[in-house]
Design a protein around this motif. Sequence first.
Motif, PDB file in Angstrom:
ATOM      1  N   SER A 480     -31.663  67.029  52.406  1.00 32.73           N
ATOM      2  CA  SER A 480     -32.180  68.262  53.242  1.00 32.73           C
ATOM      3  C   SER A 480     -32.828  69.189  52.443  1.00 32.73           C
ATOM      4  CB  SER A 480     -30.943  68.766  54.036  1.00 32.73           C
ATOM      5  OG  SER A 480     -31.431  69.994  54.783  1.00 32.73           O
ATOM      6  N   HIS A 481     -33.570  70.027  53.063  1.00 35.87           N
ATOM      7  CA  HIS A 481     -34.478  71.102  52.558  1.00 35.87           C
ATOM      8  C   HIS A 481     -33.748  72.464  52.766  1.00 35.87           C
ATOM      9  CE1 HIS A 481     -36.935  70.901  56.521  1.00 35.87           C
ATOM     10  NE2 HIS A 481     -36.304  72.314  56.119  1.00 35.87           N
ATOM     11  N   ASP A 482     -32.880  72.256  53.785  1.00 35.60           N
ATOM     12  CA  ASP A 482     -32.026  73.645  54.166  1.00 35.60           C
ATOM     13  C   ASP A 482     -30.690  73.736  53.397  1.00 35.60           C
ATOM     14  OD1 ASP A 482     -30.560  75.514  55.599  1.00 35.60           O
ATOM     15  OD2 ASP A 482     -31.440  74.879  57.434  1.00 35.60           O
ATOM     16  N   LEU A 483     -30.568  74.836  52.454  1.00 41.12           N
ATOM     17  CA  LEU A 483     -29.752  74.968  51.492  1.00 41.12           C
ATOM     18  C   LEU A 483     -28.409  75.299  52.146  1.00 41.12           C
ATOM     19  CD1 LEU A 483     -31.498  76.297  48.343  1.00 41.12           C
ATOM     20  CD2 LEU A 483     -31.085  74.007  49.179  1.00 41.12           C
ATOM     21  N   LYS A 484     -28.608  76.181  53.260  1.00 40.93           N
ATOM     22  CA  LYS A 484     -27.308  76.476  53.923  1.00 40.93           C
ATOM     23  C   LYS A 484     -26.762  75.396  54.834  1.00 40.93           C
ATOM     24  CE  LYS A 484     -28.209  81.211  55.352  1.00 40.93           C
ATOM     25  NZ  LYS A 484     -28.513  82.273  56.382  1.00 40.93           N
ATOM     26  N   VAL A 485     -27.451  74.293  55.168  1.00 42.83           N
ATOM     27  CA  VAL A 485     -26.871  73.172  55.690  1.00 42.83           C
ATOM     28  C   VAL A 485     -26.370  72.348  54.699  1.00 42.83           C
ATOM     29  CG1 VAL A 485     -27.383  70.952  56.873  1.00 42.83           C
ATOM     30  CG2 VAL A 485     -28.277  73.049  57.493  1.00 42.83           C
ATOM     31  N   ILE A 486     -27.044  72.129  53.487  1.00 43.81           N
ATOM     32  CA  ILE A 486     -26.429  71.474  52.394  1.00 43.81           C
ATOM     33  C   ILE A 486     -25.024  71.919  51.881  1.00 43.81           C
ATOM     34  CG2 ILE A 486     -26.794  71.141  49.863  1.00 43.81           C
ATOM     35  CD1 ILE A 486     -28.386  68.817  51.191  1.00 43.81           C
ATOM     36  N   ARG A 487     -25.219  73.187  51.710  1.00 45.90           N
ATOM     37  CA  ARG A 487     -23.635  73.879  51.183  1.00 45.90           C
ATOM     38  C   ARG A 487     -22.746  73.634  52.283  1.00 45.90           C
ATOM     39  NH1 ARG A 487     -23.021  79.845  48.568  1.00 45.90           N
ATOM     40  NH2 ARG A 487     -21.055  79.199  47.467  1.00 45.90           N
ATOM     41  N   PRO A 506     -20.548  70.285  41.017  1.00 47.75           N
ATOM     42  CA  PRO A 506     -19.866  70.599  42.505  1.00 47.75           C
ATOM     43  C   PRO A 506     -20.865  71.538  43.224  1.00 47.75           C
ATOM     44  CG  PRO A 506     -18.431  70.492  40.697  1.00 47.75           C
ATOM     45  CD  PRO A 506     -19.652  70.330  40.103  1.00 47.75           C
ATOM     46  N   SER A 507     -20.676  71.598  44.185  1.00 51.04           N
ATOM     47  CA  SER A 507     -21.457  72.572  45.320  1.00 51.04           C
ATOM     48  C   SER A 507     -21.296  74.072  44.924  1.00 51.04           C
ATOM     49  CB  SER A 507     -20.986  72.067  47.014  1.00 51.04           C
ATOM     50  OG  SER A 507     -21.765  73.166  47.614  1.00 51.04           O
ATOM     51  N   TYR A 508     -20.233  74.627  44.825  1.00 41.53           N
ATOM     52  CA  TYR A 508     -19.931  75.674  44.523  1.00 41.53           C
ATOM     53  C   TYR A 508     -20.231  76.265  43.129  1.00 41.53           C
ATOM     54  CZ  TYR A 508     -16.301  74.375  41.112  1.00 41.53           C
ATOM     55  OH  TYR A 508     -15.489  73.949  40.290  1.00 41.53           O
ATOM     56  N   GLN A 509     -20.408  75.128  42.171  1.00 48.20           N
ATOM     57  CA  GLN A 509     -20.848  75.707  41.092  1.00 48.20           C
ATOM     58  C   GLN A 509     -22.579  75.740  41.046  1.00 48.20           C
ATOM     59  OE1 GLN A 509     -19.475  73.176  37.560  1.00 48.20           O
ATOM     60  NE2 GLN A 509     -21.644  72.699  37.205  1.00 48.20           N
ATOM     61  N   VAL A 510     -23.122  74.784  41.589  1.00 48.76           N
ATOM     62  CA  VAL A 510     -24.585  74.735  41.644  1.00 48.76           C
ATOM     63  C   VAL A 510     -25.290  76.159  42.239  1.00 48.76           C
ATOM     64  CG1 VAL A 510     -26.688  73.608  42.350  1.00 48.76           C
ATOM     65  CG2 VAL A 510     -24.615  72.389  41.352  1.00 48.76           C
ATOM     66  N   PHE A 511     -24.710  76.419  43.450  1.00 50.53           N
ATOM     67  CA  PHE A 511     -24.942  77.538  44.318  1.00 50.53           C
ATOM     68  C   PHE A 511     -24.421  78.934  43.662  1.00 50.53           C
ATOM     69  CE2 PHE A 511     -25.310  74.639  47.698  1.00 50.53           C
ATOM     70  CZ  PHE A 511     -26.349  75.273  48.525  1.00 50.53           C
ATOM     71  N   GLU A 512     -23.391  79.073  43.051  1.00 47.43           N
ATOM     72  CA  GLU A 512     -22.951  80.198  42.386  1.00 47.43           C
ATOM     73  C   GLU A 512     -23.666  80.524  41.091  1.00 47.43           C
ATOM     74  OE1 GLU A 512     -18.821  80.520  42.815  1.00 47.43           O
ATOM     75  OE2 GLU A 512     -18.830  80.196  45.050  1.00 47.43           O
ATOM     76  N   ASN A 513     -23.630  79.693  40.084  1.00 45.71           N
ATOM     77  CA  ASN A 513     -24.247  79.235  38.873  1.00 45.71           C
ATOM     78  C   ASN A 513     -25.063  78.307  38.468  1.00 45.71           C
ATOM     79  OD1 ASN A 513     -22.365  81.669  37.690  1.00 45.71           O
ATOM     80  ND2 ASN A 513     -20.797  80.178  38.431  1.00 45.71           N
ATOM     81  N   PRO A 514     -26.270  78.359  38.961  1.00 47.60           N
ATOM     82  CA  PRO A 514     -27.214  77.402  38.829  1.00 47.60           C
ATOM     83  C   PRO A 514     -27.915  77.623  37.245  1.00 47.60           C
ATOM     84  CG  PRO A 514     -28.322  79.145  40.011  1.00 47.60           C
ATOM     85  CD  PRO A 514     -26.888  79.334  39.987  1.00 47.60           C
TER      86      PRO A 514
END
Length: 532
Positions: A480-487, A506-514
């Motif tokens: 997906s290109h929709d990052l809210k849906v991906i998360r 992990p999802s939380y890691q990529v979103f919080e500390n890319p």
Amino acid sequence: MSKILEVNNLSINFSTRDGLFNAVDDISFDIEKNQTLALVGESGSGKSVTAMSILQLLQKPQASYSKESSIKFNGDEIIDAKYEKLLSLRGNIISMIFQEPMTSLNPYHRVGNQITESILLHSNSSKKEALDEAKKLMALVEIDDVERRFYAYPHELSGGQRQRVMIAMALVNKPELLIADEPTTALDVTIQAQILDLMSKLKNELGMSILFITHDLGLVQEFSDNVCVMKNGKIVEKGNTIEVFDNPSHEYTKKLLDAEPQPKEDNPVSDDPIIEINDLNVYYSIPSTNFFKKNSFHAVKNTSFSIYKNTTIGLVGESGSGKSTLGKAIANLIAFEGNIKFNGKDIDSNSQKENKELKKNVQIVFQDPYGSLSPRMTVGEIVGEGLGVHFKLSKKERDEKIDKVLSDVGIEIAAKNKYPHEFSGGQRQRIAIARSLIMNPAFMILDEPTSALDRSIQIQVIDLLKEIQNEYRLTYLFISHDLKVIRSMSDFIFVMKNGEIVESGPSYQVFENPEQDYTKKLLSAALKYASE
């Protein structure tokens, strides 16, 4: 400011086998010069029908207008206007960008020639001038490698690239009014931001007005001056965008604003891989002017990773980054180099028995359910089609399986004798999921399964996919290109750029500390048009 478009008491009926269907019910709105009006609402609310009526694109006599209906452009009535008048407006003074570019572009002509033809049709340019202008427009809408893409056919481009071609064609004549019907649905967040910035810039430079149709309220808040909220053919709320968002008065508007996917809770991770990929490469042949030399495009480059059972991998990246190609390679739908294992077995085995087993165990749900469901088959026939290939069942057993899986995805069993066109977009996507699910697969590739759906329906489908995953113990690759849906869906994130995975974790890691600048760019673009 002067009004460029005036819609008053517009009612539109369609003749159906069950009688008249009132698609648009007595709506009124205005668009002023150099203003953007957003028309929002769920699927079937009447948004696109309203837009098509402005250019009188609805088929008569199946579509009819009430006597009180009026659509005026620059003071001139459009309803029942002479053909010559409509011809002078269409594509010249009023342009329209449609939601699904694959059905709007001619599959037999190169995209550059289609843009060039549009320029020649509406101007006195020479062929060389039209060619040069077409390439400039392709560059303007951020199509990379213009010289190569110019000579590509629509099927050779990604969904986002095809949409950009459509936008380039719509901007050919610098229209006074641009009708944009879900123009960024197929685009990733960075290109979405670029396209909306581009449209805003052109609006100001040309004094252009825009009718912006979308289900993404984040885009509405950022991009539009005024908004009309539609439900069941009626406008239930309208006004200044900031005021409507800050203080919505109608319950339906509040429901739309509250519809946001929630981040996925932590999921215990298995240490048993279902997919193992080593040094995967995929090449596509591309046209060459030299008969003796074959050119190729390196779509997926030296990729290695594993996917563990009962997890969801979110695969993100811009259009053309190789996401869908990677998914097709895993499903063994295209040729590849390297090694892919499913449950420890190589998937490119020549064994017919193993390939048949793979096709049952690895299922794909595509972005456009209307394009992937046969219009000639009933829903029951579509969902049950694969059973005859992979299972030996009696008619009773077959019917029971079809009924159960339809019920599992929230489709009424009584509706199985209907055809795909009789369902909404969200319902068609549920049917596509049921068709894959009935095979009892172990692994499902979900290629942009919610991008064409409005936000509230997206959340329903996301919740459905999570429930199905738990019940059937499924593993997902969610593209997906929709990052809210991906998360909301993913345990792990893989970020692709130019055919390579540039970041994962992990999802939380990529979103919080890319870690990578490219990932930060994607997240920044997503936050720019966040609707919270």
